[in-house]
Design a protein around this motif. Structure first.
Motif, PDB file in Angstrom:
ATOM      1  N   ALA A 282      39.911  46.425  33.893  1.00  0.00           N
ATOM      2  CA  ALA A 282      39.513  45.629  35.054  1.00  0.00           C
ATOM      3  C   ALA A 282      38.407  44.652  34.684  1.00  0.00           C
ATOM      4  O   ALA A 282      38.453  43.466  35.028  1.00  0.00           O
ATOM      5  CB  ALA A 282      39.049  46.547  36.194  1.00  0.00           C
ATOM      6  N   ASP A 285      39.806  41.785  32.370  1.00  0.00           N
ATOM      7  CA  ASP A 285      40.549  40.722  33.039  1.00  0.00           C
ATOM      8  C   ASP A 285      39.613  39.737  33.740  1.00  0.00           C
ATOM      9  O   ASP A 285      39.827  38.527  33.711  1.00  0.00           O
ATOM     10  CB  ASP A 285      41.525  41.319  34.059  1.00  0.00           C
ATOM     11  CG  ASP A 285      42.747  41.932  33.386  1.00  0.00           C
ATOM     12  OD1 ASP A 285      42.951  41.669  32.190  1.00  0.00           O
ATOM     13  OD2 ASP A 285      43.482  42.670  34.058  1.00  0.00           O
ATOM     14  N   VAL A 286      38.560  40.266  34.368  1.00  0.00           N
ATOM     15  CA  VAL A 286      37.608  39.385  35.048  1.00  0.00           C
ATOM     16  C   VAL A 286      36.921  38.473  34.037  1.00  0.00           C
ATOM     17  O   VAL A 286      36.746  37.269  34.266  1.00  0.00           O
ATOM     18  CB  VAL A 286      36.564  40.210  35.821  1.00  0.00           C
ATOM     19  CG1 VAL A 286      35.447  39.314  36.339  1.00  0.00           C
ATOM     20  CG2 VAL A 286      37.219  40.932  36.991  1.00  0.00           C
ATOM     21  N   ALA A 359      42.829  34.693  41.149  1.00  0.00           N
ATOM     22  CA  ALA A 359      42.313  36.061  41.056  1.00  0.00           C
ATOM     23  C   ALA A 359      43.316  37.068  41.605  1.00  0.00           C
ATOM     24  O   ALA A 359      43.561  38.128  41.004  1.00  0.00           O
ATOM     25  CB  ALA A 359      40.987  36.168  41.809  1.00  0.00           C
ATOM     26  N   ARG A 363      45.419  39.850  39.208  1.00  0.00           N
ATOM     27  CA  ARG A 363      45.330  41.271  39.552  1.00  0.00           C
ATOM     28  C   ARG A 363      46.722  41.846  39.824  1.00  0.00           C
ATOM     29  O   ARG A 363      47.052  42.949  39.374  1.00  0.00           O
ATOM     30  CB  ARG A 363      44.444  41.470  40.771  1.00  0.00           C
ATOM     31  CG  ARG A 363      44.335  42.933  41.195  1.00  0.00           C
ATOM     32  CD  ARG A 363      43.573  43.110  42.502  1.00  0.00           C
ATOM     33  NE  ARG A 363      43.510  44.515  42.885  1.00  0.00           N
ATOM     34  CZ  ARG A 363      44.495  45.152  43.517  1.00  0.00           C
ATOM     35  NH1 ARG A 363      45.612  44.514  43.838  1.00  0.00           N
ATOM     36  NH2 ARG A 363      44.357  46.437  43.830  1.00  0.00           N
ATOM     37  N   THR A 367      48.520  44.921  37.692  1.00  0.00           N
ATOM     38  CA  THR A 367      48.856  46.210  38.322  1.00  0.00           C
ATOM     39  C   THR A 367      50.354  46.360  38.570  1.00  0.00           C
ATOM     40  O   THR A 367      50.779  47.278  39.268  1.00  0.00           O
ATOM     41  CB  THR A 367      48.106  46.371  39.651  1.00  0.00           C
ATOM     42  OG1 THR A 367      48.430  45.266  40.530  1.00  0.00           O
ATOM     43  CG2 THR A 367      46.607  46.409  39.438  1.00  0.00           C
TER      44      THR A 367
END
Length: 472
Positions: A282, A285-286, A359, A363, A367
């Motif tokens: 997580a 990725d940001v 964004a 995401r 996922t």
């Protein structure tokens, strides 16, 4: 008791609540005053006092303490805490800090630490060493430990083979429950923590699993084959760790068997490893979305510089595209200076709209919510969202410009430009990461640079183009 009195009081004279309050703050972080107290004890040469202060801390808290210490004080701190800083503490350390600490150790010391850890933690400790240091550590290890680590290192980085631990409990399906219980009690080589027993056939292929709770509540004479669950989630050794985490999340797994290319049981992955992976992926990725590299505050400065500067340079090149667009309307800007003041509004709002969509899209891809099966539905959804957002913002900016500047024409121009740019931003925010994924690239890798180029260029082009057509 006041804070100053509390700090001056030895820990053994405080109750558990006072100790916890002295060590941790409300968010379970080590208090600066406690960190300073330990470091002061080390600086004063009072190693016994320093060890007493951290003796009851969890290995993760001791690792935090080492990370919070200034770089030039860490070696003295670790030396002072000899006997307290064990292999579990090293396993909890930040990768960059652990690498710095281990580089100062002898190969035999590193090998001894690795021997005390599960294979996955030992691999994490050794894999980032330089080739020469890694070979030296492996030579110093016991043959069995060395073979296990070398096998793990043969798998791709961030794969299940690197993540798994080889210590597991596997029994044949023809055993009885009593035999399993006796085996669990008498075998020292089993992992420290496990929640299920894997059941294997004659060729060591997994055929089922049996929870410990089921074993403990079943009569000893019952066959394992009668109580095992035959359906199970098997993880190939070369599966990416992000996909492994998604399987754990999707099927609510506590542990899972890892199989090699011949479908033989070679290891297991447990949920505590997955928690770290989820947090790591997580955050990754940001950071990739912004082009900030690994973004770790313990990363060497030059490594951080190299990771960031290439995307800043790319951003500079894309900004030149927007500058070229502006230069084509130089005469219009000279005639009406207010256009120069309004241009950043169109580009800025469009950029924010694109970043929002980007964004959400990244995401969803990460996922597995967004796949080839539904990507056109996602594109159509973002078009509708962009139309609604664009219409709302266009009306607001159009009315505002008309009232403030007294020009209905200019209000209509900026409203149309805003509507168009937000729509383009929505499309770019979803199509850019989808395009990167289709090309086999990580969709999080600085997609924002390209989305910003599109929204800036289109915002300037539409706004200045319409203004020119309108006679400004």
């Amino acid at each position: 008791m006041s804070e100053s009195e509390d700090i001056a009081t030895p820990l053994h004279e405080l109750d558990s609540e006072q100790v916890e309050d002295r060590v941790h703050d409300e968010e379970d972080r080590l208090r600066p005053s406690f960190v300073r107290e330990v470091l002061d004890a080390v600086a004063d040469g009072d190693d016994e006092a320093a060890r007493a202060l951290v003796a009851d801390l969890h290995p993760a808290d001791i690792a935090d303490l080492i990370e919070l210490a200034p770089g030039d004080e860490r070696a003295d701190l670790i030396e002072a805490l000899a006997g307290v800083v064990d292999a579990d503490v090293y396993a909890e350390l930040n990768d960059w800090v652990r690498e710095d600490v281990i580089e100062e150790m002898e190969p035999q010391q590193v090998a001894d630490l690795a021997a005390q850890l599960d294979t996955d933690d030992a691999v994490a400790m050794i894999e980032d060493l330089d080739d020469d240091d890694r070979r030296a550590v492996l030579r110093a290890m016991e043959p069995d430990d060395r073979a296990a680590v070398e096998e793990a290192l043969s798998y791709p980085e961030e794969s299940a083979g690197r993540l798994m631990q080889r210590e597991l409990c596997a029994v044949p399906e023809h055993w009885k429950v009593g035999q399993v219980i006796d085996y669990l009690r008498s075998t020292a080589e089993l992992p420290t923590d496990f929640w299920e027993v894997f059941v294997v056939g004659p060729t060591h292929h997994p055929v089922g699993t049996c929870k410990l709770s089921t074993i403990l509540r079943t009569p000893r004479a019952t066959l394992v084959s009668d109580i095992m669950a035959r359906e199970q989630t098997l993880i190939p050794v070369d599966m990416d760790q992000e996909e492994v985490a998604l399987k754990f999340q999707k099927y609510a797994l506590i542990s899972a068997a890892v199989v090699d290319h011949s479908d033989r049981l070679v290891g297991m992955i447990t949920v505590d490893d997955i928690v770290h992976i989820i947090q790591e992926e997580a955050g990754e990725d940001v950071l990739l979305l912004s082009g900030a590299g690994e973004g770790d505050i313990n990363e060497p400065i030059f490594d951080t510089y190299k990771a960031r500067v290439r995307w800043l340079a790319a951003n500079l090149l894309t900004a030149l595209v927007a500058t070229t667009v502006i230069s084509q309307f130089e005469s219009a800007i000279e005639r009406l200076a207010i256009l120069a003041a309004l241009m950043p509004i169109v580009a800025g709002v469009g950029g924010n709209a694109g970043t929002q969509t980007l964004a959400v899209t990244v995401r969803a891809i990460a996922t597995n919510q967004l796949t080839a099966s539904n990507h056109w539905r996602a594109v159509w959804r973002e078009i509708r969202v962009a139309l609604l957002n664009g219409l709302t913002i266009a009306v607001l900016i159009g009315i505002g410009v008309t009232l403030v500047l007294g020009s209905g024409t200019l209000g209509a121009v900026i409203a149309a430009a805003m509507m168009t740019n937000i729509l383009v931003a929505g499309l770019a925010g979803v199509l850019v990461p989808l395009g990167l994924e289709r090309a086999g690239a990580d969709p999080a890798v600085a997609s924002s640079v390209f989305v910003t180029m599109v929204t800036d260029s289109m915002g300037f082009l539409v706004f200045l183009g319409l203004a020119t057509v309108a006679g400004f």
